[in-house]
Design a protein around this motif. Structure first.
Motif, short mmCIF file in Angstrom:
data_model
loop_
_atom_site.label_atom_id
_atom_site.label_comp_id
_atom_site.label_asym_id
_atom_site.label_seq_id
_atom_site.Cartn_x
_atom_site.Cartn_y
_atom_site.Cartn_z
N ARG A 1 -37.01 -152.75 -13.39
CA ARG A 1 -37.80 -153.94 -13.09
C ARG A 1 -37.03 -154.87 -12.15
O ARG A 1 -37.60 -155.52 -11.29
N PHE A 2 -35.72 -154.99 -12.37
CA PHE A 2 -34.92 -155.93 -11.57
C PHE A 2 -34.16 -155.23 -10.44
O PHE A 2 -33.20 -155.78 -9.91
N ALA A 3 -34.60 -154.00 -10.10
CA ALA A 3 -33.84 -153.20 -9.13
C ALA A 3 -33.60 -153.95 -7.81
O ALA A 3 -32.52 -153.89 -7.24
N ARG A 4 -34.62 -154.68 -7.35
CA ARG A 4 -34.45 -155.38 -6.07
C ARG A 4 -33.41 -156.48 -6.18
O ARG A 4 -32.80 -156.86 -5.19
N HIS A 5 -33.23 -157.01 -7.38
CA HIS A 5 -32.33 -158.14 -7.53
C HIS A 5 -30.88 -157.72 -7.70
O HIS A 5 -29.98 -158.47 -7.38
N PRO B 1 -28.07 -156.18 -4.08
CA PRO B 1 -26.89 -156.67 -3.35
C PRO B 1 -25.57 -156.41 -4.06
O PRO B 1 -24.51 -156.60 -3.46
N LEU B 2 -25.62 -156.00 -5.31
CA LEU B 2 -24.37 -155.77 -6.04
C LEU B 2 -23.80 -154.39 -5.75
O LEU B 2 -22.67 -154.10 -6.11
N VAL B 3 -24.58 -153.52 -5.13
CA VAL B 3 -24.11 -152.16 -4.86
C VAL B 3 -23.40 -152.15 -3.50
O VAL B 3 -23.99 -152.50 -2.49
N PRO B 4 -22.12 -151.76 -3.48
CA PRO B 4 -21.37 -151.77 -2.22
C PRO B 4 -22.00 -150.82 -1.20
O PRO B 4 -22.66 -149.84 -1.58
N VAL C 1 -19.30 -144.58 -2.45
CA VAL C 1 -19.43 -145.35 -3.69
C VAL C 1 -20.86 -145.24 -4.20
O VAL C 1 -21.10 -145.06 -5.40
N ARG C 2 -21.81 -145.35 -3.27
CA ARG C 2 -23.21 -145.26 -3.67
C ARG C 2 -23.50 -143.92 -4.34
O ARG C 2 -24.19 -143.86 -5.37
N ALA C 3 -22.95 -142.85 -3.74
CA ALA C 3 -23.15 -141.52 -4.33
C ALA C 3 -22.59 -141.50 -5.74
O ALA C 3 -23.22 -140.97 -6.67
N ALA C 4 -21.42 -142.08 -5.91
CA ALA C 4 -20.80 -142.09 -7.24
C ALA C 4 -21.61 -142.95 -8.21
O ALA C 4 -21.71 -142.63 -9.40
N VAL C 5 -22.19 -144.05 -7.72
CA VAL C 5 -22.99 -144.91 -8.60
C VAL C 5 -24.25 -144.17 -9.04
O VAL C 5 -24.65 -144.21 -10.21
N ILE C 6 -24.86 -143.44 -8.11
CA ILE C 6 -26.05 -142.65 -8.46
C ILE C 6 -25.72 -141.66 -9.57
O ILE C 6 -26.42 -141.55 -10.58
N GLU D 1 -33.70 -146.35 -5.01
CA GLU D 1 -33.73 -146.92 -3.67
C GLU D 1 -32.61 -147.94 -3.51
O GLU D 1 -31.93 -148.00 -2.49
N SER D 2 -32.39 -148.73 -4.57
CA SER D 2 -31.35 -149.76 -4.52
C SER D 2 -29.96 -149.16 -4.41
O SER D 2 -29.03 -149.80 -3.95
N MET D 3 -29.81 -147.92 -4.89
CA MET D 3 -28.49 -147.29 -4.84
C MET D 3 -28.31 -146.47 -3.56
O MET D 3 -27.27 -145.85 -3.37
N GLY D 4 -29.32 -146.44 -2.71
CA GLY D 4 -29.18 -145.75 -1.44
C GLY D 4 -29.69 -144.32 -1.45
O GLY D 4 -29.38 -143.54 -0.55
N TYR D 5 -30.47 -143.98 -2.47
CA TYR D 5 -31.07 -142.65 -2.53
C TYR D 5 -32.00 -142.51 -1.33
O TYR D 5 -32.81 -143.40 -1.06
N GLY D 6 -31.88 -141.41 -0.60
CA GLY D 6 -32.72 -141.24 0.58
C GLY D 6 -31.97 -141.55 1.86
O GLY D 6 -32.39 -141.15 2.94
#
Lengths: 759, 258
Positions: free
Chosen positions: A85-89, A92-95, A100-105, A124-129
């Motif tokens: 629900r708060f993904a858009r918010h 900005p916390l994901v570097p 790093v994004r791959a590791a966060v996913i 989407e917020s983590m850069g998937y795609g």
């Protein structure tokens, strides 16, 4: 990766170890942010539907502290649907680094079992795609980044029905899900007058200004802060918006669509009752003479005007003094960098995590003090942007010319209230050059402060946050000696009066107090006036009394000081005969202002003002200027002493429709004739001066704006009875002491706010 | 490709840096061109053995890791042998603020692989010795992972035995091709042969040397490289034996291509 407790050659050579560590930290930050938002929205719903609005401001802090103590976890562990629900918010916390994004996913999938199918916004917020993230994932984990690599896991959602006991009501749960969280930058217009209503808003952090009217003629209705509701009328009635609502600084709000509000109004009569209650309360507050527009929750910035100004020390002292008024956080660059070391090299205003942290600071404290850097720069800019009020700090080394720091303030946050602080080296003498500083500046207030004087810093703190303690002394001719007794009662009670104002004789006594006299010095001064023969008669061409003596006494005892140079702010009221309007004196020579304010028409000669206006006694327009004091004190306690009874004691006057002075004189000399009882011309002139404004006070409720109104019993003393000095002082002292004792006993919480030391 | 040797110990105070410097000098005596990297960036020290003070280090490995200098700029010749062998030291910074900066910002140790390639090319190195940080952190694990051989230094002490067990296990999981143990500071009363057998039985790897405690070494106090000052001491000979083992399988001579 199979066994998270062992390490492989690939872990090391690909750097997976450190990436996983970073990813775990990012995930922790995201969870904290989501938990914060979930708690806030939940409390917003409860406030709206269960009538816990008053508790809203402290609930988050309490929950947070309790959870830290009990379990070191957030009270509301984030659930998958909250994260989504708060993904858009939390985006900005994901570097930005693809690795790093791959590791966060990978970490998110491992911890929550979410897949791109079940949580598309989160992914989407983590850069998937993003192809770069895909490549990094392939390199790190040896698999293509697709749904197959990220199996979803059906997990019982941690809805924790028992924990959510009071949320069992389905309506509340629905409301929570329908709430939309918005981060609104400063200057954003949330609604315009005349718009069709669409949403109901609830303030989480920041500041919203409600104003009505057009263009420059906007009238401020209220400044809303955390926990307040806006837009409810329109949403329920469907009428167009009645005011403009603008974000004064970067703010966070939650909003509920109109359709949802109406749906819930049908389902839950409790909610309608609640909104009615809020409306009624608001109406009552707005109609009350003590209505206060200022918000009690404020963010403050301390900004130096030149590099040598001790901003850090002033900020630290300010924080110490504000602690007496409520929870306060001190945010400096050092503190922020301690929390987020990367800020050393990065722009803080672009750091989502920092901004989230700041908003939590605001949620948990009544005041947040931002300490700017000595030099202009990104950190100082951030402080300026985040502030409701900005203290611009100068010392005698900085010149009076406008500085780059002030230009930044004007450019970045024109709507923030600016106040000027001039740091002075010692209290030995009053400053004499404040005018030089004020000339070029547009500031709402100024403070002359000696940093080493605790009382000065405490006064500055209270005034800055609109909680100054104001004392208003009313007019009343010779009865004004009662104010001197009242001052002793204040001294004994230990109440720190931050700002003082008055009319007529009240202005004269206030001038004495404003020049830092204690009760004893005031009593000596009063005696000088009582015995000074200021009522010596003169040829009544301009006035009955010689004005020379009053003028020279005033000049002597105000040491030729100017009002703006005083340590303790002062104002008084006079009446412009030229323009037929009240004049508020808050700068210029102190003696002249006091002299104008007390120029009872006919008795004392008028004074010419700076613009050539003819000025006489302020009692004609505003005999007890509580309203002017309220404007300077906002939420602070205002205490007024009124010496003019609404019904004046009347002697048994017996005089015919035509009476001449000669007949009265004859009646008094002739023992065979009953003496004619007639008021003296002096009494008549003085009462005439006051009558208009006493009537207005009664109808306009000016006196009702005071938190404490003291009416010493004055009926028995004449308006110009100069011989009864000691008696009047005693009456003032006793009435004030009794009133203060009772007030403090009835409101024990006031003691700390008033700076009263425990007995 | 050059031989890359990590000199490591699980605990501090084992004589790791001392051993590393001696191995470098002895390799140079055998005509090899050797690079020594002080990867113990949080507690650097090997420069002292080569007669440098902290202030002498103007360009360091830190500068390279943060992209402020090329790796070749950081290397300085610290020893030349008669047969043409040389030792180049890549020192770490002794500046307080730079060491603190490591703690604050970290660095990407992976840049070391690139550095090694460049160094071996420009300085025509035959071997790189890495003086690691004791214990197990990610930087150390990385050094172990890129090495062709690891020399694990330990004292005859229960704490060292236990710790070395962990280090050896991790080194195995990182698939280090060659693992040699060097026992340092052994008291003269200890039976060296029995100890060697016991350790080899426990850890399943070669004990390359058991070096006796030496008063001369202690007196020298890192002011010089022991092998340089006492070329014929039994300790020097034993260390030379370790060098021989390290060079044996990976190359055939000063110009060997293994």
């Amino acid at each position: 990766m199979a066994d998270s407790n062992s390490v492989s050659r690939a872990d090391i050579l690909l750097g997976r170890l450190s990436l996983e560590r970073r990813a775990a930290r990012v995930l922790g930050t995201v969870e904290a942010r989501v938990a914060h938002m979930r708690t806030e929205t939940r409390h917003a719903v409860q406030a709206l539907f269960s009538g816990r609005e008053d508790e809203f401001t402290r609930t988050f802090g309490d929950d947070y502290l309790r959870s830290l103590k009990m379990t070191a976890r957030f009270a509301d562990a984030p659930r998958v649907e909250d994260i989504e629900r708060f993904a858009r918010h939390w985006r900005p916390l994901v570097p930005p680094e693809p690795e790093v994004r791959a590791a966060v996913i990978q970490a998110m999938n491992a911890r929550y079992g979410v897949s791109p199918g079940t949580a598309p916004l989160s992914f989407e917020s983590m850069g998937y795609g993003d192809p770069a993230v895909g490549e990094a994932y392939q390199r790190l984990f040896g698999a293509a980044l697709d749904a197959a690599a990220l199996p979803g896991r059906e997990e019982p959602t941690a809805a924790a029905v028992t924990e959510d006991g009071d949320l069992e009501n389905q309506a509340l749960r629905d409301a929570e899900a329908a709430l939309d969280w918005l981060s609104v930058p400063a200057g954003t217009v949330l609604m315009r007058e005349g718009d069709q209503p669409d949403y109901l808003y609830f303030v989480i952090s920041g500041r919203l200004r409600v104003a009505a009217g057009y263009g420059r003629e906007q009238r401020v209705i209220a400044d809303l802060g955390r926990g307040e509701l806006v837009g409810e009328i329109g949403v329920l009635t469907g009428e167009p918006r009645t005011a403009n609502v603008t974000a004064m600084r970067d703010s966070e709000v939650v909003r509920l669509p109109q359709a949802e509000v109406l749906r819930m109004a049908h389902q839950s009569p409790q909610m309608l009752l609640r909104v009615n209650h809020i409306l009624a309360q608001r109406l009552r507050v707005e109609l009350s003479p003590r209505h206060r527009t200022g918000s009690s929750q404020l963010t403050l910035a301390v900004v130096g005007l030149s590099p040598g100004v001790p901003v850090r020390e002033l900020a630290a002292r300010l924080v110490e003094e504000l602690a007496a008024l409520g929870p306060v956080a001190h945010v400096s660059r050092d503190r922020a960098e301690g929390e987020f070391p990367r800020l050393r090299t990065a722009d803080p205003s672009q750091d989502g995590e920092l901004l989230a942290w700041l908003s939590e600071q605001e949620a948990r404290h009544q005041f947040v003090v931002f300490e700017a850097d000595r030099e202009p720069g990104q950190w100082t800019d951030l402080c300026i942007r985040q502030a409701d009020r900005i203290a611009l700090v100068a010392d005698e080394s900085s010149g009076p010319a406008l500085t780059p720091a002030e230009e930044r303030v004007a450019a970045l946050n024109g709507s923030a209230r600016r106040e000027l602080v001039i740091l002075r080296p010692s209290t030995e003498a009053h400053p004499n050059d404040t005018r030089r500083w004020l000339g070029t500046r547009q500031v709402a207030a100024h403070h002359n402060v000696v940093l080493a004087e605790r009382a000065h810093v405490a006064r500055f703190a209270r005034r800055l946050v609109g909680q100054a303690i104001g004392l208003v002394l009313g007019g009343g001719g010779v009865r004004g000696y009662a104010h001197i007794g009242a001052w002793r009662a204040f001294e004994e009670a230990g109440i720190a009066v931050d700002t003082i104002g008055g009319t007529s004789v009240g202005a004269i006594v206030a001038a004495g107090i404003a020049t830092d006299r204690d009760a004893e010095a005031m009593e000596r001064l009063g005696r000088t006036f009582a015995e000074g023969g200021i009522t010596d008669l003169t040829l009544p061409m301009v006035s009955f009394f010689q004005t020379r003596k009053l003028t020279s006494l005033l000049r002597k005892h105000t040491e030729n000081l100017r009002i703006e140079d005083l340590w303790r702010p002062f104002f008084c009221i006079s009446t412009s005969l030229t323009r037929a309007e009240p004049v508020v004196h808050s700068e210029g020579p102190l003696w002249r202002a006091a002299r104008a304010s007390s120029a009872i028409p006919g008795l004392f000669a008028p004074v010419t003002g700076a613009n050539g206006d003819l000025l006489v006694d302020g009692g004609i327009m505003n005999n007890v200027p509580v309203d002017s004091m309220r404007a300077a004190c906002e939420r602070g306690p205002v205490i007024a002493i009124n010496l003019s009874p609404q019904v004046e004691h009347s002697d048994d006057y017996r005089l015919g429709p035509s009476v001449s002075g000669w007949r009265i004189l004859w009646s008094r000399l002739n023992p065979l004739v009953k003496p004619i009882q007639a008021p003296s011309i002096f009494t008549t002139l003085l009462r005439t001066t006051e009558a208009g404004s006493i009537h207005r006070m009664r109808t306009g409720q000016v006196l009702g704006m005071a938190d404490l109104l003291i009416n010493p019993p004055m009926e028995k003393s004449g308006l110009l009875d100069f011989r009864n000095y000691d008696g009047l002082v005693k009456v003032g002292y006793e009435a004030t002491k009794a009133a203060l004792d009772q007030w403090l006993a009835e409101n024990p919480e006031l003691k700390q706010r008033l700076g009263v030391k425990p007995a | 490709m050059a031989t890359i040797v990590s000199v490591h110990s699980f605990r501090g105070g084992t004589g790791k840096s001392n051993t590393c410097a001696n191995l470098a000098v002895l390799m140079a005596r055998r005509g090899r061109r050797v690079g020594v990297v002080d990867a113990d960036i949080q507690s650097p020290g090997i420069h002292v053995l080569f007669g440098l003070r902290g202030d002498d280090i103007t360009v360091s490995l830190n500068d390279y890791l943060w992209g402020r200098a090329s790796i070749t700029d950081t290397a300085r010749k610290v020893y030349s042998a008669e047969g043409g062998g040389e030792v180049y030291l890549i020192p770490a910074s002794m500046k307080t603020n730079e060491i603190v900066q490591v703690l604050r910002q970290g660095y990407d140790i992976r840049r070391l692989t690139e550095a090694f390639r460049e160094l071996t090319e420009t300085l025509s190195l035959d071997a790189m010795l890495i003086d690691t940080h004791p214990g197990l952190n990610e930087e150390t694990l990385f050094s172990l992972a890129i090495s062709t051989a690891v020399v694990m230094v330990l004292r005859p002490d229960q704490q060292d035995y236990e710790g070395t067990g962990v280090a050896v296990e991790v080194a195995r999981s990182l698939e280090v091709p060659r693992l040699l143990l060097v026992v340092n500071k052994a008291p003269s009363t200890l039976d060296a042969r029995a100890l060697k057998e016991r350790l080899e039985g426990t850890f399943h790897c070669t004990v390359a040397a058991v070096l006796p405690h030496s008063d001369e070494m202690m007196t020298l106090g890192s002011a010089d490289v022991f092998a340089n000052k006492y070329p014929n001491d039994p300790i020097t000979r034993a260390l030379d034996g370790v060098v021989e083992m390290l060079l044996a399988e990976t190359d055939t001579g000063p110009d060997g291509t293994a």
